[in-house]
Motif scaffolding. Structure first.
Motif, PDB file in Angstrom:
ATOM      1  N   GLU A 151       0.826  -1.202   0.000  1.00  0.00           N
ATOM      2  CA  GLU A 151       0.000   0.000   0.000  1.00  0.00           C
ATOM      3  C   GLU A 151       0.864   1.257   0.000  1.00  0.00           C
ATOM      4  OE1 GLU A 151      -3.702   2.145   2.397  1.00  0.00           O
ATOM      5  OE2 GLU A 151      -3.051   0.117   2.950  1.00  0.00           O
ATOM      6  N   ALA A 152       1.964   1.214   0.756  1.00  0.00           N
ATOM      7  CA  ALA A 152       2.862   2.366   0.794  1.00  0.00           C
ATOM      8  C   ALA A 152       3.422   2.654  -0.593  1.00  0.00           C
ATOM      9  CB  ALA A 152       3.997   2.117   1.786  1.00  0.00           C
ATOM     10  N   GLY A 153       3.799   1.589  -1.314  1.00  0.00           N
ATOM     11  CA  GLY A 153       4.324   1.758  -2.660  1.00  0.00           C
ATOM     12  C   GLY A 153       3.315   2.397  -3.590  1.00  0.00           C
ATOM     13  N   GLN A 154       2.052   1.951  -3.474  1.00  0.00           N
ATOM     14  CA  GLN A 154       0.998   2.508  -4.322  1.00  0.00           C
ATOM     15  C   GLN A 154       0.750   3.974  -3.999  1.00  0.00           C
ATOM     16  OE1 GLN A 154      -2.259  -0.146  -3.510  1.00  0.00           O
ATOM     17  NE2 GLN A 154      -1.463  -1.797  -4.817  1.00  0.00           N
ATOM     18  N   LEU A 190       2.819   6.137  -2.584  1.00  0.00           N
ATOM     19  CA  LEU A 190       3.971   6.956  -2.971  1.00  0.00           C
ATOM     20  C   LEU A 190       3.982   7.211  -4.473  1.00  0.00           C
ATOM     21  CD1 LEU A 190       6.796   5.432  -0.735  1.00  0.00           C
ATOM     22  CD2 LEU A 190       5.749   7.692  -0.510  1.00  0.00           C
ATOM     23  N   ALA A 191       3.655   6.166  -5.253  1.00  0.00           N
ATOM     24  CA  ALA A 191       3.626   6.323  -6.711  1.00  0.00           C
ATOM     25  C   ALA A 191       2.583   7.366  -7.118  1.00  0.00           C
ATOM     26  CB  ALA A 191       3.326   4.978  -7.363  1.00  0.00           C
ATOM     27  N   SER A 192       1.425   7.316  -6.471  1.00  0.00           N
ATOM     28  CA  SER A 192       0.363   8.272  -6.771  1.00  0.00           C
ATOM     29  C   SER A 192       0.772   9.701  -6.395  1.00  0.00           C
ATOM     30  CB  SER A 192      -0.915   7.875  -6.028  1.00  0.00           C
ATOM     31  OG  SER A 192      -1.943   8.823  -6.240  1.00  0.00           O
ATOM     32  N   LEU A 193       1.391   9.837  -5.229  1.00  0.00           N
ATOM     33  CA  LEU A 193       1.820  11.164  -4.769  1.00  0.00           C
ATOM     34  C   LEU A 193       2.935  11.727  -5.656  1.00  0.00           C
ATOM     35  CD1 LEU A 193       1.787  10.454  -0.927  1.00  0.00           C
ATOM     36  CD2 LEU A 193       0.288  12.047  -2.142  1.00  0.00           C
ATOM     37  N   ARG A 194       3.832  10.857  -6.087  1.00  0.00           N
ATOM     38  CA  ARG A 194       4.909  11.305  -6.976  1.00  0.00           C
ATOM     39  C   ARG A 194       4.320  11.792  -8.310  1.00  0.00           C
ATOM     40  NH1 ARG A 194      10.371  10.284  -7.207  1.00  0.00           N
ATOM     41  NH2 ARG A 194      10.255   8.655  -5.621  1.00  0.00           N
ATOM     42  N   TRP A 223      10.622   5.709  -1.168  1.00  0.00           N
ATOM     43  CA  TRP A 223      10.514   6.849  -2.095  1.00  0.00           C
ATOM     44  C   TRP A 223      11.748   6.941  -2.987  1.00  0.00           C
ATOM     45  CZ3 TRP A 223       6.938  10.611  -3.367  1.00  0.00           C
ATOM     46  CH2 TRP A 223       7.423  11.711  -4.059  1.00  0.00           C
ATOM     47  N   VAL A 224      12.918   6.812  -2.369  1.00  0.00           N
ATOM     48  CA  VAL A 224      14.170   6.878  -3.134  1.00  0.00           C
ATOM     49  C   VAL A 224      14.258   5.723  -4.128  1.00  0.00           C
ATOM     50  CG1 VAL A 224      16.688   6.741  -2.964  1.00  0.00           C
ATOM     51  CG2 VAL A 224      15.406   8.120  -1.319  1.00  0.00           C
ATOM     52  N   GLU A 225      13.922   4.516  -3.663  1.00  0.00           N
ATOM     53  CA  GLU A 225      14.002   3.345  -4.532  1.00  0.00           C
ATOM     54  C   GLU A 225      13.022   3.442  -5.694  1.00  0.00           C
ATOM     55  OE1 GLU A 225      13.248   0.256  -1.749  1.00  0.00           O
ATOM     56  OE2 GLU A 225      15.222   0.419  -0.791  1.00  0.00           O
ATOM     57  N   SER A 226      11.812   3.932  -5.425  1.00  0.00           N
ATOM     58  CA  SER A 226      10.824   4.066  -6.504  1.00  0.00           C
ATOM     59  C   SER A 226      11.254   5.132  -7.510  1.00  0.00           C
ATOM     60  CB  SER A 226       9.444   4.410  -5.930  1.00  0.00           C
ATOM     61  OG  SER A 226       9.454   5.700  -5.324  1.00  0.00           O
ATOM     62  N   ASP A 270       1.468  13.078  -8.745  1.00  0.00           N
ATOM     63  CA  ASP A 270       0.781  14.347  -8.511  1.00  0.00           C
ATOM     64  C   ASP A 270       1.745  15.496  -8.227  1.00  0.00           C
ATOM     65  OD1 ASP A 270      -1.619  13.076  -8.857  1.00  0.00           O
ATOM     66  OD2 ASP A 270      -2.001  12.790  -6.713  1.00  0.00           O
ATOM     67  N   GLY A 271       3.052  15.178  -8.196  1.00  0.00           N
ATOM     68  CA  GLY A 271       4.057  16.219  -7.992  1.00  0.00           C
ATOM     69  C   GLY A 271       4.263  16.623  -6.541  1.00  0.00           C
ATOM     70  N   VAL A 272       3.853  15.761  -5.617  1.00  0.00           N
ATOM     71  CA  VAL A 272       4.027  16.066  -4.195  1.00  0.00           C
ATOM     72  C   VAL A 272       5.502  15.945  -3.825  1.00  0.00           C
ATOM     73  CG1 VAL A 272       3.394  15.394  -1.844  1.00  0.00           C
ATOM     74  CG2 VAL A 272       1.703  15.253  -3.673  1.00  0.00           C
ATOM     75  N   ARG A 273       6.011  16.860  -3.007  1.00  0.00           N
ATOM     76  CA  ARG A 273       7.414  16.840  -2.592  1.00  0.00           C
ATOM     77  C   ARG A 273       7.710  15.615  -1.728  1.00  0.00           C
ATOM     78  NH1 ARG A 273       9.089  22.033   0.422  1.00  0.00           N
ATOM     79  NH2 ARG A 273       7.325  21.325   1.703  1.00  0.00           N
ATOM     80  N   ALA A 274       8.956  15.177  -1.757  1.00  0.00           N
ATOM     81  CA  ALA A 274       9.360  13.984  -1.015  1.00  0.00           C
ATOM     82  C   ALA A 274       9.009  14.087   0.468  1.00  0.00           C
ATOM     83  CB  ALA A 274      10.862  13.755  -1.180  1.00  0.00           C
ATOM     84  N   LYS A 275       9.337  15.214   1.088  1.00  0.00           N
ATOM     85  CA  LYS A 275       9.110  15.373   2.525  1.00  0.00           C
ATOM     86  C   LYS A 275       7.627  15.217   2.859  1.00  0.00           C
ATOM     87  CE  LYS A 275       9.650  18.731   6.280  1.00  0.00           C
ATOM     88  NZ  LYS A 275      10.116  20.097   6.649  1.00  0.00           N
ATOM     89  N   ASP A 276       6.761  15.853   2.054  1.00  0.00           N
ATOM     90  CA  ASP A 276       5.320  15.801   2.322  1.00  0.00           C
ATOM     91  C   ASP A 276       4.758  14.413   2.049  1.00  0.00           C
ATOM     92  OD1 ASP A 276       5.376  18.485   3.003  1.00  0.00           O
ATOM     93  OD2 ASP A 276       4.987  19.140   0.945  1.00  0.00           O
ATOM     94  N   ALA A 277       5.225  13.791   0.966  1.00  0.00           N
ATOM     95  CA  ALA A 277       4.740  12.455   0.622  1.00  0.00           C
ATOM     96  C   ALA A 277       5.111  11.444   1.702  1.00  0.00           C
ATOM     97  CB  ALA A 277       5.316  12.025  -0.726  1.00  0.00           C
ATOM     98  N   VAL A 278       6.346  11.508   2.153  1.00  0.00           N
ATOM     99  CA  VAL A 278       6.810  10.590   3.200  1.00  0.00           C
ATOM    100  C   VAL A 278       6.006  10.783   4.477  1.00  0.00           C
ATOM    101  CG1 VAL A 278       8.755  10.054   4.726  1.00  0.00           C
ATOM    102  CG2 VAL A 278       9.140  10.329   2.277  1.00  0.00           C
ATOM    103  N   ALA A 279       5.752  12.032   4.841  1.00  0.00           N
ATOM    104  CA  ALA A 279       4.993  12.315   6.059  1.00  0.00           C
ATOM    105  C   ALA A 279       3.569  11.765   5.960  1.00  0.00           C
ATOM    106  CB  ALA A 279       4.969  13.816   6.322  1.00  0.00           C
ATOM    107  N   GLN A 280       2.930  11.959   4.803  1.00  0.00           N
ATOM    108  CA  GLN A 280       1.558  11.491   4.613  1.00  0.00           C
ATOM    109  C   GLN A 280       1.467   9.974   4.736  1.00  0.00           C
ATOM    110  OE1 GLN A 280      -0.666  12.976   1.222  1.00  0.00           O
ATOM    111  NE2 GLN A 280       0.532  14.884   1.216  1.00  0.00           N
TER     112      GLN A 280
END
Length: 280
Positions: free
Chosen positions: A235-238, A240-244, A272-275, A246-256
């Motif tokens: 679920e985390a992978g899915q 993160l892919a969606s947030l990326r 996030w880095v691996e994806s 949508d152009g969400v910043r790494a810090k915000d995506a990780v926090a969410q």
């Protein structure tokens, strides 16, 4: 045949020099100093007039043969600008080659910024990793930190004022909101020990000045041992892919994702880095 003395010098307060160190510095035939200008101030304070030669990262290969030759006829003291030689310092090469050549090597212990910062941090020093200065380049620095996300050991890092904020930002992004102690100008007039998280330290040190030692708490053994489930990872992978996308910043995506799934920010950031690598 001479003897090599590895002499600890003050990290700020000249009163921290031991009487034995002062005596040895006055008795040797030659002093090998990281920066002769810095050591000259210490010797002037002590009233000592002994010949010096510079020995540092830039000239160590050229200086080594001559220093070993000097040891053949007299005692030599090895000093760094502050603290113990060979700790984040090129002195280890001279120590190793002097010992290999049959010269006696003797330590004259003194203050260390590593143990001083640890003792001031309130964190356990039973098991710690000293990292010296982290890499200057951001990518290399983050890669180094990524390898420490699951370490249970307290981490000790040296940092220069002009790189402090960049390093704190990378610590926040990779290690998350770890408890940490930021020690500035230890034993000097304007000594400061800030205790808090990486984001709090960033807000506090807006215009960093002086020399810094960072002490960072390791992860608890239970947190390191119990990782996320397969369902959480999927679920985390899915997410993160969606947030990326949508152009969400790494810090915000990780926090969410961390807040939503109860995963550590360290693990989510790794994903996030691996994806990001796989989508290039």
């Amino acid at each position: 045949m001479g003897k090599l003395y590895v002499v600890g010098t003050p990290i700020g307060n000249l009163e921290d020099l031991t009487p034995r160190a002062a005596r040895i510095l006055g008795e040797v035939s030659l002093i090998a100093a990281e920066d002769t200008r810095v050591t000259r101030r210490l010797l002037s304070h002590l009233g000592i007039h002994v010949p010096m030669v510079s020995y540092n990262e830039h000239n160590k290969h050229q200086r080594l043969p001559a220093l070993l030759e000097d040891l053949g006829s007299g005692d030599l003291a090895l000093v760094t600008d502050a603290g113990m030689p060979a700790v984040s310092d090129p002195g280890s090469d001279l120590v190793a080659q002097a010992a290999a050549a049959g010269f006696q090597v003797e330590a004259v212990p003194g203050v260390s910024a590593v143990t001083t910062a640890l003792s001031m941090s309130g964190m356990s020093g039973d098991g710690f990793l000293f990292l010296g200065f982290l890499p200057r380049k951001a990518r290399e620095r983050r890669t180094k930190l990524e390898g420490l996300t699951e370490s249970t050991h307290t981490l000790v890092v040296f940092e220069a004022p002009h790189r402090l904020k960049a390093t704190l930002r990378d610590i926040l992004a990779v290690l998350g909101e770890r408890e940490m102690s930021v020690c500035r100008e230890l034993t000097k007039l304007y000594e400061e020990v800030f205790r808090g998280t990486a984001s709090e330290a960033l807000a506090h040190f807006r215009e960093p000045r002086g020399e810094f030692v960072l002490v960072i708490r390791g992860v608890t053994p239970t947190a390191a041992a119990s990782g996320p489930t397969d369902d959480q990872l999927e679920e985390a992978g899915q997410r993160l892919a969606s947030l990326r996308k949508d152009g969400v910043r790494a810090k915000d995506a990780v926090a969410q994702v961390s807040d939503a799934l109860g995963m550590t920010k360290n693990r989510v950031y790794q994903m996030w880095v691996e994806s990001g690598r796989t989508t290039r």
